[in-house]
Design a protein around this motif. Sequence first.
Motif, PDB file in Angstrom:
ATOM      1  N   ALA A  19       0.906  -1.232  -0.110  1.00 13.00           N
ATOM      2  CA  ALA A  19       0.033   0.148  -0.062  1.00 13.00           C
ATOM      3  C   ALA A  19       0.870   1.096   0.037  1.00 13.00           C
ATOM      4  N   ASP A  20       2.263   1.150  -0.031  1.00 13.79           N
ATOM      5  CA  ASP A  20       3.090   2.371   0.038  1.00 13.79           C
ATOM      6  C   ASP A  20       3.029   3.044   1.381  1.00 13.79           C
ATOM      7  N   ARG A  21       2.860   2.448   2.438  1.00 15.32           N
ATOM      8  CA  ARG A  21       2.662   2.831   3.532  1.00 15.32           C
ATOM      9  C   ARG A  21       4.098   2.510   4.394  1.00 15.32           C
ATOM     10  N   GLY A  22       5.182   3.140   3.980  1.00 13.70           N
ATOM     11  CA  GLY A  22       6.564   2.812   4.541  1.00 13.70           C
ATOM     12  C   GLY A  22       6.720   3.334   5.832  1.00 13.70           C
ATOM     13  N   GLY A  23       5.882   4.333   6.599  1.00 11.84           N
ATOM     14  CA  GLY A  23       6.101   4.493   7.764  1.00 11.84           C
ATOM     15  C   GLY A  23       5.244   3.538   8.517  1.00 11.84           C
ATOM     16  N   LEU A  24       4.381   3.163   8.040  1.00 10.84           N
ATOM     17  CA  LEU A  24       3.552   1.639   8.917  1.00 10.84           C
ATOM     18  C   LEU A  24       4.451   0.635   8.947  1.00 10.84           C
ATOM     19  N   LEU A  25       5.098   0.377   7.819  1.00  9.68           N
ATOM     20  CA  LEU A  25       6.136  -0.677   7.603  1.00  9.68           C
ATOM     21  C   LEU A  25       7.104  -0.587   8.615  1.00  9.68           C
ATOM     22  N   LEU A  26       7.897   0.762   8.901  1.00 10.69           N
ATOM     23  CA  LEU A  26       8.838   0.554   9.711  1.00 10.69           C
ATOM     24  C   LEU A  26       8.407   0.394  11.312  1.00 10.69           C
ATOM     25  N   ALA A  27       6.964   0.992  11.403  1.00 11.44           N
ATOM     26  CA  ALA A  27       6.641   0.828  12.926  1.00 11.44           C
ATOM     27  C   ALA A  27       6.808  -0.717  13.175  1.00 11.44           C
ATOM     28  N   GLY A  28       5.939  -1.471  12.147  1.00 15.21           N
ATOM     29  CA  GLY A  28       5.605  -2.965  12.336  1.00 15.21           C
ATOM     30  C   GLY A  28       6.855  -3.464  12.492  1.00 15.21           C
ATOM     31  N   LEU A  29       8.010  -3.142  11.799  1.00 11.78           N
ATOM     32  CA  LEU A  29       9.369  -3.974  11.956  1.00 11.78           C
ATOM     33  C   LEU A  29       9.810  -3.617  13.505  1.00 11.78           C
ATOM     34  N   LEU A  30       9.874  -2.404  14.017  1.00 13.05           N
ATOM     35  CA  LEU A  30      10.328  -2.102  15.220  1.00 13.05           C
ATOM     36  C   LEU A  30       9.485  -2.610  16.248  1.00 13.05           C
ATOM     37  N   GLY A  31       7.882  -2.871  16.043  1.00 13.42           N
ATOM     38  CA  GLY A  31       7.151  -3.379  16.893  1.00 13.42           C
ATOM     39  C   GLY A  31       7.518  -4.866  16.817  1.00 13.42           C
ATOM     40  N   ALA A  32       8.150  -5.596  15.950  1.00 12.73           N
ATOM     41  CA  ALA A  32       8.269  -7.241  16.083  1.00 12.73           C
ATOM     42  C   ALA A  32       9.591  -7.010  16.686  1.00 12.73           C
ATOM     43  N   LEU A  33      10.632  -6.374  16.679  1.00 11.09           N
ATOM     44  CA  LEU A  33      11.931  -6.105  17.490  1.00 11.09           C
ATOM     45  C   LEU A  33      11.353  -6.195  18.989  1.00 11.09           C
ATOM     46  N   LEU A  34      10.745  -5.076  19.287  1.00  9.07           N
ATOM     47  CA  LEU A  34      10.143  -5.123  20.823  1.00  9.07           C
ATOM     48  C   LEU A  34       9.512  -6.382  21.273  1.00  9.07           C
ATOM     49  N   THR A  35       8.626  -6.849  20.485  1.00  8.63           N
ATOM     50  CA  THR A  35       7.838  -8.121  20.872  1.00  8.63           C
ATOM     51  C   THR A  35       8.967  -9.068  21.345  1.00  8.63           C
ATOM     52  N   SER A  36       9.801  -9.381  20.281  1.00  8.56           N
ATOM     53  CA  SER A  36      10.769 -10.449  20.544  1.00  8.56           C
ATOM     54  C   SER A  36      11.577 -10.063  21.967  1.00  8.56           C
ATOM     55  N   LEU A  37      11.858  -8.987  22.321  1.00  6.72           N
ATOM     56  CA  LEU A  37      12.455  -8.486  23.463  1.00  6.72           C
ATOM     57  C   LEU A  37      11.723  -8.836  24.712  1.00  6.72           C
ATOM     58  N   TYR A  38      10.541  -8.469  24.889  1.00  9.93           N
ATOM     59  CA  TYR A  38       9.705  -8.307  25.842  1.00  9.93           C
ATOM     60  C   TYR A  38       9.127  -9.971  26.328  1.00  9.93           C
ATOM     61  N   ILE A  39       8.711 -10.604  25.238  1.00 12.20           N
ATOM     62  CA  ILE A  39       8.366 -11.922  25.642  1.00 12.20           C
ATOM     63  C   ILE A  39       9.503 -12.905  25.924  1.00 12.20           C
ATOM     64  N   LEU A  40      10.693 -12.426  25.471  1.00 12.06           N
ATOM     65  CA  LEU A  40      11.986 -13.395  26.024  1.00 12.06           C
ATOM     66  C   LEU A  40      12.218 -12.909  27.407  1.00 12.06           C
ATOM     67  N   ARG A  41      12.009 -11.728  27.747  1.00 10.94           N
ATOM     68  CA  ARG A  41      12.421 -11.443  29.098  1.00 10.94           C
ATOM     69  C   ARG A  41      11.518 -11.724  29.944  1.00 10.94           C
ATOM     70  N   LEU A  42      10.289 -12.095  29.640  1.00 12.05           N
ATOM     71  CA  LEU A  42       8.992 -12.783  30.403  1.00 12.05           C
ATOM     72  C   LEU A  42       9.417 -14.148  30.667  1.00 12.05           C
ATOM     73  N   ILE A  43       9.718 -14.856  29.495  1.00 18.18           N
ATOM     74  CA  ILE A  43      10.016 -16.250  29.674  1.00 18.18           C
ATOM     75  C   ILE A  43      11.028 -16.598  30.733  1.00 18.18           C
ATOM     76  N   VAL A  44      12.244 -15.885  30.433  1.00 13.38           N
ATOM     77  CA  VAL A  44      13.300 -16.043  31.221  1.00 13.38           C
ATOM     78  C   VAL A  44      13.152 -15.651  32.836  1.00 13.38           C
ATOM     79  N   ALA A  45      12.571 -14.425  33.058  1.00 12.40           N
ATOM     80  CA  ALA A  45      12.157 -14.161  34.362  1.00 12.40           C
ATOM     81  C   ALA A  45      11.445 -15.137  35.171  1.00 12.40           C
ATOM     82  N   THR A  46      10.380 -15.602  34.273  1.00 11.48           N
ATOM     83  CA  THR A  46       9.477 -16.479  35.112  1.00 11.48           C
ATOM     84  C   THR A  46      10.056 -17.869  35.202  1.00 11.48           C
ATOM     85  N   PHE A  47      10.676 -18.454  34.207  1.00 12.18           N
ATOM     86  CA  PHE A  47      10.965 -20.025  34.373  1.00 12.18           C
ATOM     87  C   PHE A  47      12.504 -20.160  34.372  1.00 12.18           C
TER      88      PHE A  47
END
Length: 623
Positions: free
Chosen positions: A414-442
Amino acid sequence: MMGLPMTWLLPLTFLLPLAGSLALALSFGRLSERVSAWIGVASVGLAALVTLPIAWRFLAAPEASGVTLWTWIAVGDFRPTIGLLLDGLSLTMLGIITGVGFLIHLFAAWYMRGDEGITRFYAYMNLFVASMVLLVLGDNLLLLFLGWEGVGLCSYLLIGHYYHVAANGWAAYKAFLVTRLGDTFMAIGLFLLFHELGTLNIAEVLERAPEVWARGEITVELAALLLLGGALGKSAQLPLHTWLADAMAGPTPVSALIHAATMVTAGVYLIARMHGVFLLAPDVLFLTGIIGALTLLMAGFAALAQTDIKRVLAYSTMSQIGYMFLALGAGAFEAAIFHLMTHAFFKALLFLSAGAVIVSCHHEQDMRRLGGLWRRLPLAYAGFVVGGAALAALPLVTAGFYSKDEILWQALAADRGGLLLAGLLGALLTSLYILRLIVATFHGAPGSDNARHPEAGRGLAHGLPLIVLALLSTFLGGWWRPPLDDVLPASPGAGQHAGHTVLEIVASATALAGLALGAWLFLYRREWLAQQVSQGWGARLWWLWHHAWGFDALYDRLLARPFRGGVRRLRDDFLDALCNLAARAAWWLHLGLARTQSGKLRLYATTMVVGATLVLLMLSLGP
């Protein structure tokens, strides 16, 4: 059941949970825990069972059909019905609500053992499911709004389930108040649609909208903006997002139901269902994508700084719903619903696995007091690993990869470059916080006695939902595509393939890089990281993210405090005192007369003698 006509089957999907809710409510708490659980689980289970032949018939002959039960209101030309619409979109939502809802109800039978309010709990849970089914099956916007308000009421009742704790009551009140603000916008939008189009029937609205309005016309932009306001409140998107994290005050199955199968998905469904209106309002549609992008980033950073395992998942839900709004803003309605479906699988899995940890560790939710649980709670650990991998969109093997990749591709197409970059940065953050949750809990050393001596979960009600949801969170859930071809418009990237493979590689690399960075920070540099966030800018940033960017404090200063101050000033204003003057005069006259009613006989006799004497004197002095 396969031989029953559709006119019988479709109403049963909401009548069965409604009947279960009424049976539990009218028992007035006299049923045993076992009977209450049976009624609560069985009613939703039967609704899920009824959904199977409905889906079988529709997939065999994919043609929209409807069932009109009766005319609800008849005032002139305004004649909304209690009518149900079955098409690919409503079938997808129905399968999620009844299927995932049943698994959550079944798990709750284990989670809520020994709870004195279990009858009340299941009565509200059943009503929650019935309201959501009515919301997605309603063939007109007024019936949709009835279900919309029903899920809002049930969320209030269930978030405040443990009402004896004052904070839980305030959390329920906050959810009710914030979502009602969005509902007000939506109600005004419905009035505007009826005024302009003369109908609230969904099919007729979608048909008449392009006939009455030109693309970009101010009236259709306003109508879409009002509907968006309602969606933002229900789906906890900026700026009406502050209620969702506090909603964790309810029991964990409630959190799973709200986040995975019912309430927060309602806003996404509304925009997808009303796609014809939003496509005529390109500015509002673009605003939808911007809000989704901002919410997914805001919530992703906030999730990094939470210590309560349920609040991490709450901000994760905000972020993932943000992905769906991003897709809607890019015109990728099918991709948004596809991610809604896969998200229901892995987010329900994560919440139920969190519930298993919480119950097993004697209701401990602070990650800092857990740790070392992966050997003692293997099923919950597996649920977190599979659900976390799907949330992080681990390539090829998880359901989340297929749906999130589709969103990113459609944003690029759709030529929404800003939305694409936000989605990629969100993917990086998602990997970080879910791994932190698993490591800290288990992993690591146990942080408390609760973590050292957990009670492992047992039984079918505990294990079956986790296993089924874990399977659906893998590529098995990602390979099934919702039947939306004849319901929603084609996505921007339909038929295009150039650059898709490259984007898949970039998105996969981003997710894997987040996991690698998380492993390095939370496993090997834990002490260094703790030192960085305890002083200087690191501490300030941690505080900002931990308090979700300070929106609660901002709203308190900008809205709550001025409102309370205005109320205090208006309480004693001149006009108010003038209006109360007659009432105050009557009150003082009453007090004066009341003192004469002393009950003393000598005082009454004296008063009568004095009065008679005065009357005689007046008569004697007269002409």
